[in-house]
Design an enzyme around this catalytic site. Structure first.
Site, mmCIF file in Angstrom:
data_model
loop_
_atom_site.group_PDB
_atom_site.id
_atom_site.type_symbol
_atom_site.label_atom_id
_atom_site.label_comp_id
_atom_site.label_asym_id
_atom_site.label_seq_id
_atom_site.Cartn_x
_atom_site.Cartn_y
_atom_site.Cartn_z
ATOM 1 N N GLU A 94 29.985 -21.698 36.784
ATOM 2 C CA GLU A 94 30.002 -20.262 37.006
ATOM 3 C C GLU A 94 31.071 -19.868 38.000
ATOM 4 O O GLU A 94 31.440 -20.632 38.879
ATOM 5 C CB GLU A 94 28.664 -19.834 37.613
ATOM 6 C CG GLU A 94 27.530 -20.073 36.703
ATOM 7 C CD GLU A 94 26.222 -19.938 37.430
ATOM 8 O OE1 GLU A 94 26.218 -19.564 38.622
ATOM 9 O OE2 GLU A 94 25.200 -20.215 36.793
ATOM 10 N N CYS A 107 33.932 -16.218 44.024
ATOM 11 C CA CYS A 107 33.128 -17.393 44.353
ATOM 12 C C CYS A 107 33.376 -18.453 43.286
ATOM 13 O O CYS A 107 33.132 -18.236 42.107
ATOM 14 C CB CYS A 107 31.669 -16.969 44.403
ATOM 15 S SG CYS A 107 30.558 -18.301 44.787
ATOM 16 N N CYS A 114 25.300 -30.720 40.984
ATOM 17 C CA CYS A 114 25.483 -31.168 42.374
ATOM 18 C C CYS A 114 24.634 -32.410 42.582
ATOM 19 O O CYS A 114 23.531 -32.501 42.048
ATOM 20 C CB CYS A 114 25.039 -30.053 43.340
ATOM 21 S SG CYS A 114 25.411 -30.401 45.074
ATOM 22 N N CYS A 118 19.265 -29.695 47.670
ATOM 23 C CA CYS A 118 18.707 -28.737 48.618
ATOM 24 C C CYS A 118 17.544 -28.010 47.937
ATOM 25 O O CYS A 118 17.673 -27.567 46.793
ATOM 26 C CB CYS A 118 19.793 -27.759 49.066
ATOM 27 S SG CYS A 118 21.195 -28.618 49.804
ATOM 28 N N CYS A 121 17.869 -24.413 46.356
ATOM 29 C CA CYS A 121 19.068 -24.118 45.558
ATOM 30 C C CYS A 121 18.853 -24.554 44.117
ATOM 31 O O CYS A 121 18.437 -25.685 43.853
ATOM 32 C CB CYS A 121 20.259 -24.871 46.150
ATOM 33 S SG CYS A 121 21.731 -24.783 45.111
ATOM 34 N N LEU A 238 23.771 -24.296 57.251
ATOM 35 C CA LEU A 238 22.912 -24.881 58.287
ATOM 36 C C LEU A 238 21.426 -24.746 57.914
ATOM 37 O O LEU A 238 20.724 -25.730 57.769
ATOM 38 C CB LEU A 238 23.215 -24.225 59.634
ATOM 39 C CG LEU A 238 22.571 -24.894 60.844
ATOM 40 C CD1 LEU A 238 23.075 -26.314 61.020
ATOM 41 C CD2 LEU A 238 22.824 -24.078 62.108
ATOM 42 N N CYS A 357 24.180 -18.952 43.318
ATOM 43 C CA CYS A 357 24.538 -20.332 42.993
ATOM 44 C C CYS A 357 23.745 -20.971 41.853
ATOM 45 O O CYS A 357 22.564 -21.217 41.955
ATOM 46 C CB CYS A 357 24.282 -21.087 44.303
ATOM 47 S SG CYS A 357 24.836 -22.746 44.371
HETATM 48 N N1 SAH Z 1 27.411 -26.938 48.193
HETATM 49 C C1 SAH Z 1 27.970 -26.033 49.126
HETATM 50 C C2 SAH Z 1 28.539 -24.767 48.508
HETATM 51 C C3 SAH Z 1 27.740 -24.126 47.404
HETATM 52 S S1 SAH Z 1 26.241 -23.298 47.823
HETATM 53 C C4 SAH Z 1 26.963 -25.696 50.203
HETATM 54 O O1 SAH Z 1 25.800 -26.044 50.049
HETATM 55 O O2 SAH Z 1 27.376 -25.118 51.206
HETATM 56 C C5 SAH Z 1 26.781 -21.808 48.667
HETATM 57 C C6 SAH Z 1 25.722 -21.231 49.596
HETATM 58 O O3 SAH Z 1 24.635 -20.646 48.860
HETATM 59 C C7 SAH Z 1 25.112 -22.277 50.509
HETATM 60 O O4 SAH Z 1 25.004 -21.800 51.832
HETATM 61 C C8 SAH Z 1 23.744 -22.461 49.894
HETATM 62 O O5 SAH Z 1 22.864 -22.995 50.834
HETATM 63 C C9 SAH Z 1 23.413 -21.058 49.444
HETATM 64 N N2 SAH Z 1 22.326 -20.975 48.467
HETATM 65 C C10 SAH Z 1 22.031 -21.843 47.493
HETATM 66 N N3 SAH Z 1 20.947 -21.408 46.778
HETATM 67 C C11 SAH Z 1 20.579 -20.233 47.303
HETATM 68 C C12 SAH Z 1 19.532 -19.292 47.002
HETATM 69 N N4 SAH Z 1 18.690 -19.483 45.998
HETATM 70 N N5 SAH Z 1 19.457 -18.175 47.751
HETATM 71 C C13 SAH Z 1 20.328 -17.963 48.755
HETATM 72 N N6 SAH Z 1 21.318 -18.808 49.088
HETATM 73 C C14 SAH Z 1 21.445 -19.941 48.384
HETATM 74 FE FE1 SF4 Z 2 24.455 -28.626 46.246
HETATM 75 FE FE2 SF4 Z 2 23.095 -26.335 46.206
HETATM 76 FE FE3 SF4 Z 2 22.833 -28.003 48.267
HETATM 77 FE FE4 SF4 Z 2 25.134 -26.649 47.948
HETATM 78 S S1 SF4 Z 2 23.115 -25.760 48.367
HETATM 79 S S2 SF4 Z 2 24.872 -28.833 48.432
HETATM 80 S S3 SF4 Z 2 25.249 -26.605 45.692
HETATM 81 S S4 SF4 Z 2 22.232 -28.421 46.142
#
Ligand code: SAH
Ligand code: SF4
Length: 382
Positions: A94, A107, A114, A118, A121, A238, A357
């Protein structure tokens, strides 16, 4: 056969120069081709009219200037656009454009899926399929420029631009690029580096490094490398102030705990009050959103030129968290602000098209059309 042609998009300047040299062309030819591809957005080699006809014909026999295919394009009521892009091997990622008054942010994704997991996510629930190539990363910016009609020099973009809203006073529709799409950019280091150096090249796409942000979940050893070899702005996901909680939310924390992560941040080159690290903090109801968390956050970041970006959690089907109450986000934000940090709450954008994301891809894969519509309807009333 078209598939046998080598794509020029994604080659570094040096690699392009080497290709042109191998064809017997003068060095300035490489520079001209670079300009056509990255400044003008040309995809048709025949349209590169500063090159001689015979050279264009030679080029066209060996090379092409490609773009990712658009599998789906969505526009939110707030103007946010989202493209689901498909590469020749069928893999999809995307790319999202967020227009604002004074800027336009794109973006961009770095991987298909990935490897990290997390908990909040959606991309984390999709297994990694592969890294993107430099061409596939920079190609997202180029495709978006095509679709928005955002190239300089007035060369007609390929295909009809979807653009509404013309750029303000000659401004551009894509002024900022954030590596915040699918994937962990620091686990695809070389490709992300090569792509971002093309995006930042001032004879190419020309978006300054100050306006490019790489977001990482905390791949500590590659943070210093990013500083040395890429030099763009850094954002750190963070999301928690204690290792115990961060281990759970961002499992990579077990490998690189908060202290090591923040030490790497302190050493990031070029930090000043004008060039700060952004700390992203997703607001999860009852999990990390107390005032005690806000206080600990401020304490933790002491001494680091930092911005704090509070992100309302964007729920997805099956997610185990809820977004914090709006009043709680405000309280948290006020505390952080009173401690001297600007703490913009990232306005949820494109909720009706699931712009966070990894969400469109999963939605189209896993949901029936009816579920999808229900979900969009739900998100729209937010
Ligand atoms: N992998 C990298 C970049 C992609 S995610 C990272 O984790 O930083 C980009 C941002 O979106 C990150 O801060 C992630 O924690 C946040 N994010 C992911 N899923 C989300 C969600 N469902 N709601 C809000 N923020 C989210
Ligand atoms: Fe991967 Fe989502 Fe974690 Fe970013 S926030 S490192 S995209 S699992």
């Amino acid at each position: 056969m078209e598939t046998a042609l080598k794509d020029l998009v994604g080659l570094s300047r040096d690699a392009l120069a080497a290709e042109m040299k191998a064809m017997g062309a003068e060095p300035f030819r490489a520079r001209q081709v670079w300009h056509w591809i990255y400044n003008r957005g040309a995809t048709d080699i025949a349209a590169m009219t500063t090159l001689s006809k015979s050279f264009r014909a030679d080029l066209a026999q060996r090379y092409r200037v490609g773009r990712p295919a658009v599998a789906r394009a969505l526009t939110s009521v707030d103007g946010t656009r989202k493209w689901l892009l498909r590469f020749p091997d069928g893999q999809e990622v995307e790319c999202v454009h967020i227009p604002e008054e004074d800027r336009g942010t794109l973006c961009v994704s770095s991987q298909v899926g990935c490897t990290l997991t997390c908990k909040f996510c959606h991309t984390g629930t999709q297994r990694l399929v592969r890294n993107l190539t430099p061409g596939e990363i920079v190609g997202q910016v180029m495709l978006a420029r095509d679709r928005l009609g955002d190239w300089s020099g007035g060369l007609a973009p390929q295909g009809a631009p979807e653009a509404g809203g013309a750029p303000k006073e000659g401004g551009r529709l894509i002024t900022n690029v954030v590596m915040m799409g699918m994937g962990e950019p620091l686990y695809n280091f070389e490709a992300v580096r090569d792509a971002l150096l093309i995006v930042a090249d001032n004879e190419g796409i020309g978006i300054s490094k100050r306006r490019i942000t790489l977001s990482t979940s905390g791949v500590v050893p590659n943070i210093a490398r990013a500083g040395a070899e890429i030099g763009v702005m850094l954002a750190i996901s963070l999301h928690a102030v204690r290792d115990e909680l961060r281990n759970e939310l961002v499992p990579l924390n077990r490998k690189y705990p908060i202290k090591e992560l923040l030490d790497a941040c302190r050493n990031y080159p070029g930090l000043t009050n004008a060039k700060r690290i952004t700390f992203e903090y997703v607001m999860l109801k009852g999990v990390n959103d107390s005032l005690a968390d806000a206080k600990a956050l401020v304490k933790l970041l002491k001494g680091i030129p930092a911005k704090i970006n509070l992100i309302p959690f964007n729920p997805w089907p099956g997610s185990r968290y809820e977004c914090s109450e709006w009043e709680q986000i405000e309280k948290f934000s006020e505390y952080v602000f009173s401690a001297g940090y600007s703490s913009p709450v990232r306005t949820p954008r494109g909720r009706d098209i699931l712009a966070a994301c990894g969400q469109l891809k999963s939605a189209t894969e896993k949901l029936s059309a009816r579920e999808r519509m229900a979900l969009r309807a739900m998100a729209m009333t937010d």
